[in-house]
Write a protein that holds these residues in place. Structure first.
Motif, PDB file in Angstrom:
ATOM      1  N   UNK A  43       0.840  -1.196   0.000  1.00 26.96           N
ATOM      2  CA  UNK A  43       0.000   0.000   0.000  1.00 26.96           C
ATOM      3  C   UNK A  43       0.882   1.256   0.000  1.00 26.96           C
ATOM      4  N   UNK A  44       0.461   2.253  -0.750  1.00 25.19           N
ATOM      5  CA  UNK A  44       1.115   3.551  -0.648  1.00 25.19           C
ATOM      6  C   UNK A  44       0.335   4.295   0.431  1.00 25.19           C
ATOM      7  N   UNK A  53      -9.732   4.830  -2.150  1.00 30.05           N
ATOM      8  CA  UNK A  53      -9.099   3.526  -2.169  1.00 30.05           C
ATOM      9  C   UNK A  53      -7.602   3.719  -2.356  1.00 30.05           C
ATOM     10  N   UNK A  54      -6.828   3.040  -1.534  1.00 26.97           N
ATOM     11  CA  UNK A  54      -5.387   3.204  -1.537  1.00 26.97           C
ATOM     12  C   UNK A  54      -4.771   2.885  -2.892  1.00 26.97           C
ATOM     13  N   UNK A  55      -3.803   3.663  -3.267  1.00 24.89           N
ATOM     14  CA  UNK A  55      -2.939   3.268  -4.367  1.00 24.89           C
ATOM     15  C   UNK A  55      -1.977   2.207  -3.842  1.00 24.89           C
ATOM     16  N   UNK A  56      -1.457   1.419  -4.745  1.00 23.76           N
ATOM     17  CA  UNK A  56      -0.492   0.406  -4.347  1.00 23.76           C
ATOM     18  C   UNK A  56       0.680   0.418  -5.317  1.00 23.76           C
ATOM     19  N   UNK A  57       1.812  -0.104  -4.847  1.00 24.02           N
ATOM     20  CA  UNK A  57       2.917  -0.316  -5.779  1.00 24.02           C
ATOM     21  C   UNK A  57       3.432  -1.732  -5.590  1.00 24.02           C
TER      22      UNK A  57
ATOM     23  N   UNK B  32     -10.820  -2.822   0.920  1.00 20.57           N
ATOM     24  CA  UNK B  32      -9.626  -2.398   0.178  1.00 20.57           C
ATOM     25  C   UNK B  32      -8.540  -3.473   0.244  1.00 20.57           C
ATOM     26  N   UNK B  36      -6.817  -5.514  -2.838  1.00 19.56           N
ATOM     27  CA  UNK B  36      -5.383  -5.439  -3.138  1.00 19.56           C
ATOM     28  C   UNK B  36      -4.772  -6.837  -3.175  1.00 19.56           C
ATOM     29  N   UNK B  53       7.168   0.636 -11.753  1.00 20.45           N
ATOM     30  CA  UNK B  53       6.049  -0.284 -11.610  1.00 20.45           C
ATOM     31  C   UNK B  53       4.765   0.520 -11.495  1.00 20.45           C
ATOM     32  N   UNK B  54       3.772   0.141 -12.258  1.00 25.99           N
ATOM     33  CA  UNK B  54       2.523   0.890 -12.310  1.00 25.99           C
ATOM     34  C   UNK B  54       1.870   1.005 -10.945  1.00 25.99           C
ATOM     35  N   UNK B  55       1.294   2.139 -10.694  1.00 23.84           N
ATOM     36  CA  UNK B  55       0.374   2.252  -9.575  1.00 23.84           C
ATOM     37  C   UNK B  55      -0.948   1.618  -9.988  1.00 23.84           C
ATOM     38  N   UNK B  56      -1.708   1.223  -9.021  1.00 25.73           N
ATOM     39  CA  UNK B  56      -3.012   0.643  -9.320  1.00 25.73           C
ATOM     40  C   UNK B  56      -4.046   1.235  -8.385  1.00 25.73           C
ATOM     41  N   UNK B  57      -5.316   1.175  -8.809  1.00 24.72           N
ATOM     42  CA  UNK B  57      -6.392   1.539  -7.894  1.00 24.72           C
ATOM     43  C   UNK B  57      -7.436   0.426  -7.931  1.00 24.72           C
ATOM     44  N   UNK B 428     -12.610   4.912  -6.261  1.00 23.96           N
ATOM     45  CA  UNK B 428     -11.567   5.876  -5.924  1.00 23.96           C
ATOM     46  C   UNK B 428     -12.110   7.300  -5.919  1.00 23.96           C
TER      47      UNK B 428
END
Lengths: 500, 500
Positions: A43-44, A53-57, B32, B36, B53-57, B428
């Protein structure tokens, strides 16, 4: 975990160290997609608001498998059950443990805190003598410098980096599944030694009360992919095994003891009925800052309850480097295990020195103050978890700043001389190409009954349950993946590296 | 897909429509984390660089299950195999299809393009008469306005929103698993009718050549969680079924025909050996923009190859709204199916009108120009996929801007009057609380052999393979989840809504 892309690329990777531009692009995109669809994400945290909703990497990963001796891989797996047994023994022997930890306890607030929790629990009296523990033994491959009598490079050896007994991270899906079926399910549902475990342990409980497993977690954890999957697996059992997640700092607000010390949990999602907790699984409580007044009271409350602790406070205390160091001292292993097993384990120990006022300690101090010699040592504080080590030539400068009476909180370990391999490592910071060093972790789980008097114990279950493999650039000291130093990887070599 | 959190919250949700602040916070965080760790994520495409690396939502989801009649849910599932058979029949009957599509073909470039691809393939001659097709029939619940003779609300009915036959989205993990075991594996590995399928279809091929399934995809797709899982499942079969992903725009650079029209694919990750493609699975090629000169040539090349197309160009042509509209005309179904089945299907049809110059068409035109009446209609362009519909009072203004000779590209459908339910939807963009409308999608798969002469066909497999459930705020027109209108959801009601 990279089975998918390995299949697709292994032929070309085995054939050639260098990928074409097109191959590399495809490999990078495939890896990212695999991670996104398999929850290999962090989680970012600063983007996570209630309304959003959290962004993730993606978790840092190696783009190609890295060579690791198949023979030493098997050797490491084979040692795990012996290590498990050793650490059950240590955790069951309060006197022995006290003797090992005593000298630094005076100087080390965290050890003292945990020890005092144990003392407080002992005074109140424990009602649960069954303990559960997840362990991870970390190894690197070592090669002595120079050549043997025939002029060949010396043989590769397995060397233990550290042994973790608390809040062991890096257990992925399949391992989780093993853990849960082998232990949690068994505790609740199956018979062992002719007795239903849960019933045996909870004979006084109100059996109509809903029960479950409590995960003690850190607030705002960004590394959820490591601890959440077990919960899903448990919920998806038939019948489901309920799990609940509770921040360590909120324990006192949601937990209380019943008339027979049952651990009662009041969930905020269902506030009316308290649930009985059968197992407490710690993924928090490993940092000194967590033990303020409330943290200490919470840990004592959990420890004196009827719930099985994973791990108990005594098991927690075995995670300190001082224990690893003491076990490496001449003759110590022999008092705990048969000779043959001692030999197996000892062969994996790197030279470890205390930095206290003992003879060996004084010798170690001399080593650390000598810049030339310190250049192949690592100074480890007696804390669980990576990230606090001091390396090589930094050691003398570091010790200059530490009052001499606190030096005994550190352990000095000879650096492992690990052969490097060319690798390609990807994280959100970009791609690293160059020499790398890898570390193999072997997971273990054990369940045992401590005899409160006499220091004995009865082993109820002892298993090796899987492995992890991490790689870092050669010139980086730490291996922590979530802190951004290490990269998840897969070993390659002759034969298959099967996950269980 | 929300089994985990449903278990944890269902009791409180069933008991009360309103959650406490604490319950809501826990529910949001759990949702959430579930998303994830389960790959329920969309790529944030503009953050995706080669070095990063792409961020995702997270994909938009409903925070609570939504009521849906269990009885009508079962009815929809029961209809799927009949719909599958109907559309196999239509796709096998070129003359019938041409007659349905003919009038608008002149005015509709996209239909014309696809039809011309079919004609070009027919001229060259086809070598593969087996077709594979994934389908999804979408339904809403409808209630006629007013009351019945006893003064009660009229009965709930199932109404078909649309029928998709190309690049069907929304198939989640378990459904994928079903698809792959049922079809792809069967094609390659098992026997059907006493003959090994693959061998039967590829008797002339070089059997030592590595073979696989080709996914035709769009460049930079951000919705990977919908199409990648099937690939992983196929790769993880024992023995693995290799899959390869190729951008539609790159087909001509990587694909060629062998001496017996085998479809040969040269992968960029392994450029030396061409691989033989057994099945072409389209997740691209549904937008008119994709059919430039190269796109047309690519589709023809794939269509005339020996590889089984999923779907073939004729199946693709059945996805146009005009087909749905024609099938709703009096007497048409009866020429294709037994009377009893016609009755079942017809009960789910909402009134559909052409907007061409036919009698019904003129009647429809009159309706659309009348503001009062148009207020319960939707005007659909004859394109596959949502996002282009015009609703209610907007219809007359919209048609004002379209030249009258192009009106026949649209179909006018009576709006479904779906009862709303209070819901909580999270994306989001934040959380929506208020009245919602839901849509049930039933997935089907069929495999059949078209008789090139005579329009007949032999059904080799026909299955209903699962469902999807989406919910949107009541006042939103579209239901597309990836475009941000719809939210993934789970139906609730009496009994279990089991996924297969």
């Amino acid at each position: 975990m990279l089975a998918y892309r390995e299949r697709d690329y292994s032929s070309s990777m085995a054939a050639s160290a260098s990928l074409s531009k097109q191959q590399l692009t495809a490999l990078i995109e495939d890896t990212k997609d695999y991670q996104i669809t398999h929850g290999s994400l962090l989680k970012v945290v600063n983007t996570n608001t209630e309304e959003n909703v959290a962004l993730t990497r993606a978790i840092p990963v190696s783009l190609s498998p890295t060579r690791f001796s198949r023979h030493l891989f098997e050797e490491a797996k084979g040692l795990q059950k012996i290590f498990n047994r050793l650490y059950m023994r240590v955790a069951s022997d309060e006197e022995f443990l006290h003797r090992i930890l005593k000298p630094p306890i005076d100087n080390d607030t965290f050890k003292k805190t945990l020890w005092n929790i144990h003392i407080a629990a002992r005074k109140t009296g424990r009602v649960q003598d069954v303990s559960l523990k997840t362990l991870r033994s970390d190894y690197m491959i070592h090669r002595d410098e120079g050549v043997d009598v025939n002029g060949n490079l010396k043989k590769l050896q397995l060397k233990q980096v550290e042994f973790n007994t608390f809040s062991v991270a890096g257990v992925y899906m399949r391992t989780w599944l093993r853990i849960c079926t082998s232990i949690c399910v068994k505790l609740e549902l199956t018979e062992l030694g002719g007795l239903t475990f849960a019933h045996n342990m909870y004979k006084s409980q109100d059996l109509s009360r809903r029960s479950g497993i409590l995960f003690i977690v850190q607030h705002n954890n960004f590394n959820i992919c490591d601890e959440q999957p077990l919960e899903y697996v448990l919920w998806n059992q038939e019948p489901p095994i309920p799990t609940y997640r509770l921040n360590f700092c909120d324990v006192l607000d949601h937990v209380s003891l019943g008339p027979s010390r049952e651990l009662l949990y009041t969930s905020s999602s269902c506030p009316f009925k308290p649930l009985e907790i059968l197992v407490v699984y710690f993924r928090a409580g490993y940092q000194p800052e967590e033990y303020d007044k409330k943290g200490i009271a919470a840990r004592i409350l959990l420890e004196i309850s009827r719930a099985i602790q994973c791990p108990s406070i005594l098991s927690h205390l075995t995670t300190f480097k001082k224990v690893q160091q003491e076990l490496a001292m001449p003759g110590v292993l022999e008092r705990l295990l048969p000779q043959e097993e001692c030999d197996y384990l000892r062969a994996t120990f790197a030279p470890l020195y205390p930095s206290d006022a003992s003879e060996l300690g004084l010798q170690a101090r001399a080593l650390t103050m000598d810049l030339g010699k310190a250049a192949s040592y690592v100074l480890k504080p007696s804390l669980e978890g990576g990230g606090n080590n001091v390396y090589d030539a930094d050691i003398p400068d570091f010790l200059e700043l530490v009052p001499e009476e606190r030096w005994d909180q550190f352990t000095l370990m000879k650096m492992i001389n690990s052969p490097s391999h060319d690798g390609m490592l990807m994280s959100s910071d970009g791609i690293y190409e160059g020499p790398t060093i890898s570390e193999l972790g072997i997971f273990g789980v054990c369940l045992w009954r401590r005899e409160v008097r006499g220091g004995g114990h009865e082993i109820l279950d002892n298993m090796e349950i899987g492995w992890s493999f991490k790689t870092k650039p050669e010139d980086v000291g730490e291996m922590s993946v979530v802190k951004g130093y290490g990269f998840l990887d897969s070993p390659s070599g002759r034969g298959e590296y099967q996950r269980k």
